[in-house]
Enzyme design. Sequence first.
Site, short mmCIF file in Angstrom:
data_model
loop_
_atom_site.label_atom_id
_atom_site.label_comp_id
_atom_site.label_asym_id
_atom_site.label_seq_id
_atom_site.Cartn_x
_atom_site.Cartn_y
_atom_site.Cartn_z
N PHE A 132 54.45 92.86 -108.41
CA PHE A 132 54.75 91.80 -107.44
C PHE A 132 54.91 90.47 -108.18
O PHE A 132 54.23 90.21 -109.17
CB PHE A 132 53.62 91.71 -106.41
CG PHE A 132 53.96 90.85 -105.23
CD1 PHE A 132 54.82 91.31 -104.26
CD2 PHE A 132 53.43 89.57 -105.11
CE1 PHE A 132 55.15 90.51 -103.16
CE2 PHE A 132 53.76 88.77 -104.03
CZ PHE A 132 54.61 89.24 -103.05
N ASP A 209 45.65 95.53 -108.93
CA ASP A 209 46.04 94.84 -107.71
C ASP A 209 46.11 95.89 -106.61
O ASP A 209 46.90 96.84 -106.68
CB ASP A 209 47.41 94.17 -107.90
CG ASP A 209 47.90 93.44 -106.66
OD1 ASP A 209 47.45 93.77 -105.54
OD2 ASP A 209 48.77 92.55 -106.80
N TYR A 234 45.55 90.74 -95.33
CA TYR A 234 46.39 90.49 -94.16
C TYR A 234 47.35 91.63 -93.87
O TYR A 234 48.12 91.55 -92.91
CB TYR A 234 47.16 89.18 -94.30
CG TYR A 234 47.72 88.88 -95.67
CD1 TYR A 234 48.88 89.48 -96.13
CD2 TYR A 234 47.08 87.97 -96.51
CE1 TYR A 234 49.39 89.21 -97.38
CE2 TYR A 234 47.58 87.68 -97.76
CZ TYR A 234 48.73 88.30 -98.20
OH TYR A 234 49.24 88.03 -99.44
N LYS A 235 47.32 92.69 -94.66
CA LYS A 235 48.17 93.84 -94.39
C LYS A 235 47.38 94.85 -93.55
O LYS A 235 47.22 94.69 -92.34
CB LYS A 235 48.66 94.45 -95.70
CG LYS A 235 49.38 93.45 -96.62
CD LYS A 235 49.84 94.11 -97.90
CE LYS A 235 50.31 93.10 -98.93
NZ LYS A 235 51.48 92.33 -98.52
N ARG A 383 62.26 97.88 -95.94
CA ARG A 383 60.94 98.47 -96.18
C ARG A 383 60.27 98.74 -94.84
O ARG A 383 60.08 97.82 -94.04
CB ARG A 383 60.11 97.51 -97.04
CG ARG A 383 58.90 98.14 -97.68
CD ARG A 383 58.24 97.21 -98.67
NE ARG A 383 57.74 95.99 -98.02
CZ ARG A 383 56.80 95.21 -98.54
NH1 ARG A 383 56.29 95.49 -99.73
NH2 ARG A 383 56.41 94.12 -97.90
#
Length: 411
Positions: A132, A209, A234-235, A383
């Site tokens: 990322f 990560d 937050y996912k 996605r």
Amino acid sequence: MTTAPTSAPVAAELDAADPLRAYRAEFVAADDPSVRAYLDGNSLGRPPAALRDRMSEFVARDWGTDLIRGWGTGWFDKPLTLGDRIGAALIGAAPGQTIVGESTTVSLYKVVRAAVAARPDRSEIVVDRGNFPSDRYLVEGIAAETGRTLVWIDPDPESGVTPDQVASAVGERTAAVILSHVAYRSAYIADMAAITRVVHEAGALVVWDLCHSVGAVPIELDALGVDFAAGCTYKYVGGGPGSPAFLYVAKRHLDDATQPIQGWMGVRDSFAMGQGYEPADGIRRFISGTPPILGMVPMESMLDLIERAGIEAIREKSIALTEFAIALADELLAPHGVTLSSPRDPAVRGGHVTIDHPAFAGMMDDLWHRGVIPDFRPPSGIRLGLSPLSTSFTEVDDAIRTIAMMLEERS
């Protein structure tokens, strides 16, 4: 040519048989007719319905009447107690190794710097080009700050970093290796056990990560001997937009670990306001300034649901959702030239599926307007983020049917 799928009854049957189907009703606006398919839960999860009462209670009581006294009735220790809940339910970490605090990037910065500092005589940091952007950018900055050299791994963009690639990149000069457990684009699950072992055999430390795996894929940090890790909330952990991240430091490193952002909440006696920085014992030393208590409240509601459902059941449904999405894509989208950019093997596929087509970049606004909400990853990927507790099979069916119809319209 018709692209109307034959799978709608199958989706309804899968929803009816889903042992986790009741959880969908425990999220705010899960049946909002303006959102036919929300498939972006791997970027921002839906809020739990219980959060309405929890937030109201926090404002009325914890903050409203307890006021500053709240620090003495739980707030001061909340980064640790909430970290321990995440450790137990989601990442396989015994108590006293996980805290919730700053943003994901800041949390990663802390643990990467700690890993590098623990190997002062080593000059290289290993990272992959498929990671990322924040991970790559902060590691570039850390290398510049500390005089280290970056060693880049170039993974297959449709899979991810392999143990053999890591073995070729590490050596006696390697201080730390920074990798994502689940690749943010392809959803490839890295072999955490094998890669951690390879890194340790080279005498280096590993930082994982966990942003795209925590809450969707079972993780066992303690059992696999991981050194450091960080991840967002937050996912799949439902903390809300920009909710604070967590970080993990293995117990064996805590006595000697140093973190680069020294603050008053991470010292031995915060309220002594003493001269000179003396780090607290244990994981508290990784706290910096005053933690975002309000930002931690939503996680508690989601953790209630996750703990009740169990991560193994969540993973089982995650696999079923992604298998269904791939089967539909093969049936309805492949004839339009859409390609799958995620692994077909569910054992190495996380909780999302990426599909690619040159037309997708120009379709996103229209998709969202039609109430189908995935996200886009350059250069040409849609996605599909599938959150097991809130995503239905019918949503997946509706989304892929809509994409197929739009491709046909453009042809």
